[in-house]
Motif scaffolding. Structure first.
Motif, PDB file in Angstrom:
ATOM      1  N   GLU A 263       0.830  -1.198   0.000  1.00  0.00           N
ATOM      2  CA  GLU A 263       0.000   0.000   0.000  1.00  0.00           C
ATOM      3  C   GLU A 263       0.867   1.251   0.000  1.00  0.00           C
ATOM      4  O   GLU A 263       1.885   1.322   0.669  1.00  0.00           O
ATOM      5  N   GLY A 264       0.451   2.232  -0.770  1.00  0.00           N
ATOM      6  CA  GLY A 264       1.190   3.481  -0.845  1.00  0.00           C
ATOM      7  C   GLY A 264       2.270   3.484  -1.914  1.00  0.00           C
ATOM      8  O   GLY A 264       2.931   4.488  -2.119  1.00  0.00           O
ATOM      9  N   TYR A 265       2.464   2.349  -2.590  1.00  0.00           N
ATOM     10  CA  TYR A 265       3.457   2.256  -3.656  1.00  0.00           C
ATOM     11  C   TYR A 265       2.761   1.963  -4.978  1.00  0.00           C
ATOM     12  O   TYR A 265       1.782   1.242  -5.038  1.00  0.00           O
ATOM     13  N   THR A 266       3.292   2.525  -6.023  1.00  0.00           N
ATOM     14  CA  THR A 266       2.787   2.280  -7.371  1.00  0.00           C
ATOM     15  C   THR A 266       3.940   1.768  -8.212  1.00  0.00           C
ATOM     16  O   THR A 266       5.006   2.383  -8.247  1.00  0.00           O
ATOM     17  N   LEU A 267       3.723   0.627  -8.867  1.00  0.00           N
ATOM     18  CA  LEU A 267       4.754   0.103  -9.761  1.00  0.00           C
ATOM     19  C   LEU A 267       4.794   0.951 -11.017  1.00  0.00           C
ATOM     20  O   LEU A 267       3.751   1.322 -11.550  1.00  0.00           O
ATOM     21  N   VAL A 268       5.974   1.274 -11.486  1.00  0.00           N
ATOM     22  CA  VAL A 268       6.131   2.076 -12.706  1.00  0.00           C
ATOM     23  C   VAL A 268       7.009   1.315 -13.693  1.00  0.00           C
ATOM     24  O   VAL A 268       7.763   0.435 -13.315  1.00  0.00           O
ATOM     25  N   SER A 269       6.904   1.704 -14.946  1.00  0.00           N
ATOM     26  CA  SER A 269       7.638   0.987 -15.994  1.00  0.00           C
ATOM     27  C   SER A 269       8.756   1.823 -16.602  1.00  0.00           C
ATOM     28  O   SER A 269       9.219   1.530 -17.695  1.00  0.00           O
ATOM     29  N   ASN A 270       9.185   2.865 -15.885  1.00  0.00           N
ATOM     30  CA  ASN A 270      10.336   3.628 -16.352  1.00  0.00           C
ATOM     31  C   ASN A 270      11.013   4.313 -15.166  1.00  0.00           C
ATOM     32  O   ASN A 270      10.379   4.590 -14.149  1.00  0.00           O
ATOM     33  N   VAL A 271      12.269   4.554 -15.313  1.00  0.00           N
ATOM     34  CA  VAL A 271      13.071   5.134 -14.236  1.00  0.00           C
ATOM     35  C   VAL A 271      12.650   6.570 -13.934  1.00  0.00           C
ATOM     36  O   VAL A 271      12.731   7.018 -12.798  1.00  0.00           O
ATOM     37  N   GLU A 272      12.181   7.281 -14.943  1.00  0.00           N
ATOM     38  CA  GLU A 272      11.809   8.685 -14.757  1.00  0.00           C
ATOM     39  C   GLU A 272      10.700   8.857 -13.714  1.00  0.00           C
ATOM     40  O   GLU A 272      10.622   9.878 -13.063  1.00  0.00           O
ATOM     41  N   ASP A 273       9.849   7.845 -13.545  1.00  0.00           N
ATOM     42  CA  ASP A 273       8.746   7.931 -12.591  1.00  0.00           C
ATOM     43  C   ASP A 273       9.041   7.229 -11.269  1.00  0.00           C
ATOM     44  O   ASP A 273       8.205   7.223 -10.375  1.00  0.00           O
ATOM     45  N   ALA A 274      10.218   6.626 -11.140  1.00  0.00           N
ATOM     46  CA  ALA A 274      10.543   5.818  -9.960  1.00  0.00           C
ATOM     47  C   ALA A 274      11.101   6.658  -8.817  1.00  0.00           C
ATOM     48  O   ALA A 274      11.884   7.570  -9.037  1.00  0.00           O
TER      49      ALA A 274
ATOM     50  N   THR B  47      22.999 -15.684 -19.639  1.00  0.00           N
ATOM     51  CA  THR B  47      23.714 -14.932 -20.670  1.00  0.00           C
ATOM     52  C   THR B  47      24.667 -13.876 -20.132  1.00  0.00           C
ATOM     53  O   THR B  47      25.584 -13.460 -20.838  1.00  0.00           O
ATOM     54  N   ALA B  48      24.423 -13.372 -18.931  1.00  0.00           N
ATOM     55  CA  ALA B  48      25.192 -12.265 -18.342  1.00  0.00           C
ATOM     56  C   ALA B  48      25.181 -11.041 -19.258  1.00  0.00           C
ATOM     57  O   ALA B  48      26.108 -10.238 -19.258  1.00  0.00           O
ATOM     58  N   GLU B  49      24.109 -10.891 -20.002  1.00  0.00           N
ATOM     59  CA  GLU B  49      23.981  -9.771 -20.942  1.00  0.00           C
ATOM     60  C   GLU B  49      23.539  -8.513 -20.179  1.00  0.00           C
ATOM     61  O   GLU B  49      22.382  -8.327 -19.867  1.00  0.00           O
ATOM     62  N   HIS B  50      24.486  -7.665 -19.881  1.00  0.00           N
ATOM     63  CA  HIS B  50      24.217  -6.482 -19.064  1.00  0.00           C
ATOM     64  C   HIS B  50      23.757  -5.276 -19.872  1.00  0.00           C
ATOM     65  O   HIS B  50      23.335  -4.274 -19.307  1.00  0.00           O
ATOM     66  N   ARG B  51      23.825  -5.345 -21.191  1.00  0.00           N
ATOM     67  CA  ARG B  51      23.433  -4.183 -22.013  1.00  0.00           C
ATOM     68  C   ARG B  51      21.980  -3.782 -21.805  1.00  0.00           C
ATOM     69  O   ARG B  51      21.643  -2.611 -21.940  1.00  0.00           O
ATOM     70  N   LEU B  52      21.119  -4.723 -21.462  1.00  0.00           N
ATOM     71  CA  LEU B  52      19.713  -4.395 -21.197  1.00  0.00           C
ATOM     72  C   LEU B  52      19.569  -3.444 -20.019  1.00  0.00           C
ATOM     73  O   LEU B  52      18.635  -2.657 -19.959  1.00  0.00           O
ATOM     74  N   TYR B  53      20.472  -3.545 -19.074  1.00  0.00           N
ATOM     75  CA  TYR B  53      20.354  -2.788 -17.831  1.00  0.00           C
ATOM     76  C   TYR B  53      21.083  -1.444 -17.865  1.00  0.00           C
ATOM     77  O   TYR B  53      20.811  -0.575 -17.041  1.00  0.00           O
ATOM     78  N   ARG B  54      22.012  -1.276 -18.765  1.00  0.00           N
ATOM     79  CA  ARG B  54      22.804  -0.032 -18.805  1.00  0.00           C
ATOM     80  C   ARG B  54      21.952   1.227 -18.888  1.00  0.00           C
ATOM     81  O   ARG B  54      22.133   2.138 -18.074  1.00  0.00           O
ATOM     82  N   PRO B  55      21.023   1.342 -19.850  1.00  0.00           N
ATOM     83  CA  PRO B  55      20.222   2.573 -19.928  1.00  0.00           C
ATOM     84  C   PRO B  55      19.406   2.817 -18.658  1.00  0.00           C
ATOM     85  O   PRO B  55      19.301   3.957 -18.188  1.00  0.00           O
ATOM     86  N   LEU B  56      18.879   1.757 -18.091  1.00  0.00           N
ATOM     87  CA  LEU B  56      18.082   1.883 -16.874  1.00  0.00           C
ATOM     88  C   LEU B  56      18.939   2.421 -15.726  1.00  0.00           C
ATOM     89  O   LEU B  56      18.567   3.379 -15.052  1.00  0.00           O
ATOM     90  N   PHE B  57      20.101   1.823 -15.520  1.00  0.00           N
ATOM     91  CA  PHE B  57      20.962   2.263 -14.426  1.00  0.00           C
ATOM     92  C   PHE B  57      21.564   3.641 -14.682  1.00  0.00           C
ATOM     93  O   PHE B  57      21.717   4.427 -13.752  1.00  0.00           O
ATOM     94  N   ARG B  58      21.873   3.952 -15.922  1.00  0.00           N
ATOM     95  CA  ARG B  58      22.389   5.302 -16.222  1.00  0.00           C
ATOM     96  C   ARG B  58      21.344   6.369 -15.895  1.00  0.00           C
ATOM     97  O   ARG B  58      21.667   7.400 -15.307  1.00  0.00           O
ATOM     98  N   ALA B  59      20.115   6.117 -16.292  1.00  0.00           N
ATOM     99  CA  ALA B  59      19.035   7.074 -15.994  1.00  0.00           C
ATOM    100  C   ALA B  59      18.827   7.188 -14.484  1.00  0.00           C
ATOM    101  O   ALA B  59      18.623   8.281 -13.957  1.00  0.00           O
ATOM    102  N   ALA B  60      18.905   6.067 -13.783  1.00  0.00           N
ATOM    103  CA  ALA B  60      18.743   6.090 -12.327  1.00  0.00           C
ATOM    104  C   ALA B  60      19.872   6.857 -11.660  1.00  0.00           C
ATOM    105  O   ALA B  60      19.644   7.635 -10.732  1.00  0.00           O
ATOM    106  N   ILE B  61      21.089   6.664 -12.133  1.00  0.00           N
ATOM    107  CA  ILE B  61      22.236   7.385 -11.571  1.00  0.00           C
ATOM    108  C   ILE B  61      22.101   8.883 -11.814  1.00  0.00           C
ATOM    109  O   ILE B  61      22.347   9.688 -10.916  1.00  0.00           O
ATOM    110  N   GLN B  62      21.695   9.270 -13.012  1.00  0.00           N
ATOM    111  CA  GLN B  62      21.518  10.696 -13.324  1.00  0.00           C
ATOM    112  C   GLN B  62      20.490  11.340 -12.409  1.00  0.00           C
ATOM    113  O   GLN B  62      20.650  12.484 -12.006  1.00  0.00           O
TER     114      GLN B  62
END
Length: 80
Positions: free
Chosen positions: A16-27, A53-68
């Motif tokens: 309760e009190g939390y809303t799941l979001v699908s982008n870092v900009e709203d998190a 696979t250890a394919e980290h490229r999927l996560y790079r944009p997400l983490f970069r936006a979060a860091i910014q």
């Protein structure tokens, strides 16, 4: 459902009190509980096979936006 097969069926119930979001900009924060999906529980949920696979490229944009935005990340899985 596929999410229930992976043990995530009612993971988000009762937050309760939390809303799941699908982008870092709203998190307000990022909750990491595993590496089998991104944006779990949202319409943008995407299955991943990071453990194999250890394919980290999927996560790079997400983490970069979060860091910014200086979005904190909570890791609920000590194995990650």
């Amino acid at each position: 459902s596929e999410r229930e097969k992976r043990g995530l069926g009612d993971f988000f119930e009762g937050l309760e009190g939390y809303t799941l979001v699908s982008n870092v900009e709203d998190a307000d924060f990022i909750l990491v509980s595993g590496v089998e999906s991104r944006f779990a529980g949202t319409e943008a949920e995407e299955a991943c096979d990071y453990e194999r696979t250890a394919e980290h490229r999927l996560y790079r944009p997400l983490f970069r936006a979060a860091i910014q935005r200086m979005v904190p990340m909570i890791c609920a899985n000590p194995d990650l």
